[in-house]
Design an enzyme around this catalytic site. Sequence first.
Site, PDB file in Angstrom:
ATOM      1  N   GLU A   1      47.861   6.999  24.262  1.00 34.48           N
ATOM      2  CA  GLU A   1      47.773   7.750  25.519  1.00 34.48           C
ATOM      3  C   GLU A   1      48.165   9.216  25.320  1.00 34.48           C
ATOM      4  O   GLU A   1      47.545  10.115  25.900  1.00 34.48           O
ATOM      5  CB  GLU A   1      48.651   7.099  26.595  1.00 34.48           C
ATOM      6  CG  GLU A   1      48.276   5.666  26.947  1.00 34.48           C
ATOM      7  CD  GLU A   1      46.809   5.489  27.309  1.00 34.48           C
ATOM      8  OE1 GLU A   1      46.169   6.467  27.743  1.00 34.48           O
ATOM      9  OE2 GLU A   1      46.290   4.378  27.144  1.00 34.48           O
TER      10      GLU A   1
ATOM     11  N   ASP B   1      42.826   6.220  19.366  1.00 36.43           N
ATOM     12  CA  ASP B   1      43.232   5.089  18.522  1.00 36.43           C
ATOM     13  C   ASP B   1      43.788   5.571  17.188  1.00 36.43           C
ATOM     14  O   ASP B   1      44.846   5.118  16.732  1.00 36.43           O
ATOM     15  CB  ASP B   1      42.043   4.161  18.263  1.00 36.43           C
ATOM     16  CG  ASP B   1      41.735   3.250  19.436  1.00 36.43           C
ATOM     17  OD1 ASP B   1      42.583   3.122  20.338  1.00 36.43           O
ATOM     18  OD2 ASP B   1      40.636   2.654  19.459  1.00 36.43           O
TER      19      ASP B   1
END
Length: 762
Positions: free
Chosen positions: A600, A663
């Site tokens: 995030e 990611d």
Amino acid sequence: MGSLRPPQGLGLQWSSFFLGKKGPGLTVSLPLLASSLQVNFRSPRSGQRCWAARTSVEKRLVVLVTLLAAGLVACLAALGIQYRTRTPPVCLTEACVSVTSSILNSMDPTVDPCQDFFSYACGGWIKANPVPDGHSRWGTFSNLWEHNQAIIKHLLENSTASASEAEKKAQVYYRACMNETRIEELRAKPLMELIEKLGGWNITGPWAKDNFQDTLQVVTAHYRTSPFFSVYVSADSKNSNSNVIQVDQSGLGLPSRDYYLNKTENEKVLTGYLNYMVQLGKLLGGGDEDSIRPQMQQILDFETALANITIPQEKRRDEELIYHKVTAAELQTLAPAINWLPFLNAIFYPVEINESEPIVVYDKEYLRQVSTLINSTDKCLLNNYMMWNLVRKTSSFLDQRFQDADEKFMEVMYGTKKTCLPRWKFCVSDTENNLGFALGPMFVKATFAEDSKNIASEIILEIKKAFEESLSTLKWMDEDTRRSAKEKADAIYNMIGYPNFIMDPKELDKVFNDYTAVPDLYFENAMRFFNFSLRVTADQLRKAPNRDQWSMTPPMVNAYYSPTKNEIVFPAGILQAPFYTRSSPNALNFGGIGVVVGHELTHAFDDQGREYDKDGNLRPWWKNSSVEAFKQQTECMVQQYNNYSVNGEPVNGRHTLGENIADNGGLKAAYRAYQNWVKKNGAEQILPTLGLTSNQLFFLGFAQVWCSVRTPESSHEGLITDPHSPSRFRVIGSLSNSKEFSEHFRCPLGSPMNPRHKCEVW
């Protein structure tokens, strides 16, 4: 490119050895020892003459001293080797044994981790977990959500005297949903009456209201449908302290334009969708199929026309390019088929909208074309299409016949096997979806320990620090942009567990004051909620955005980054196993919730998030040289993921770019944070029987978070709609770019998990 830490525990340094713990007087330096051994020795020639002059006793003593010195060196070396290669102690607590069992059951140790780490990590789990009936996909997220659902069920079914009025409303809503006897008695009546109230639907009876504008206003303003386009309130991307009306493309019944445009590939879905439309028309009293099917086909053809002018998501990633601010008057000129002022005033009542109202439009050409399409389409078809939007949204609140029709279509669309799932699961999901903040306090009190916020805050702080360390080593970014990027990272705000207002009964009741749930009338309660939620939206238009407005409810098993608020949000629902467990090794916690946090945080710097500054404003704050370098770095990742495929269908590396950047960056930040933690706290105990180091366990824990299975239909849907890559490639893609992963698992250069060419952005 970030600098890489040398391998830990590989190779030996011969400069010094340490006996026991480091401390004063415990270091023996080999160079000093060697010097002391040379005292009284002269040059070789003089040494030879001296040796001849020695007595036999002296010669034996010299040899003995030399042997003793050599023995001492050998002992010290052996002790040093033993110290440096000593295996950490094994953890044999009940928690460690339990998590070890879970890890072993998920693995397939017959697979070479350097060939296919996803199968190595998840092969056992996949064999033991076929997609359950009633689902199209299954994984650790699904499992945790089912756990949360069971908790919510118990809370909703057991009243407490201390419950707030808002919580009681959630319970009334849930119980009305569970009252199947009453729902079956009413059958289709609630929706049929609503259709009649709105002027009728040519599919089911006489169509009496030939007024396109009125129908559009009612179905949009009172029932939260989005035919043709969506209208909502959100923070202005270029002035993040203000909310603004926003208009974007919408109106498709299927998840993506691809289903309509690639007809051959999606023929099964298109046929299933048409059959579903016909079945709902029949259930709502539409008479024989011969009259319903042609009209439903016309609606499907109209949606196909909308799909033709809908812009693909991968072409909408540059928010600087698609952002356009216009006035209501300019919008009227752009798309004259809609009478915009009456429409907007109906939606945002009682707020007054005039011609100077600013409106952000994300695709001017789409609105121009949809206006032309509306003007060239028969009014009866337009009404049929708008009413179909209403029917599609509301039919799930009716009796079992409509549930059966939904399930039949879901089987075609997603490969979901028809099954009799318990009614409570449907009702918990719907109650949580609509009134998740109202029931939030119950869930938080039942699941969220008081110190969880502090623990999560500490993890976030560690990840942030690690990310900034990597940021400082990037070679492709200029210093001014790097400085601004660090300021943005420092400014990221953390929201953990739940928004504060929900734990104050008075504040919570104030939010839900205008919503009333009626006992035993499920359809009515849902319609009331749609209307209520739109009034809440209207109320926000003249207010500034605030951090207590979350996009996810506390029980959600998810997290997100908000670019206009520059904040990362972690609901209570995800702060649980397998993402975080107090009793687990920190290697697993950093590989779980640590990677989620890093993911995030990295979104603030992905191809879209990077366009927003530290205050959440969309503006060009990067130097051009760094923008170009960033594009080169990310193009590597686009091509990497383009080469992955599922069932012969390729991943779209452009559409998934933002999530792939997150990611990869999240994994790197979490790994570095874990190394920092070990330096500060010392090596952890290892888990029994696995034969894995803590660093290897970190990567294994990360991979096992993504163990999942999907039906072929669901995989296809994910590839064309989901901005995330399939789980398999979220693991393989990130790990194959990690030099540290290859070092710890000793993967040969050129093996599938250690390619010669790697992609790195952050």
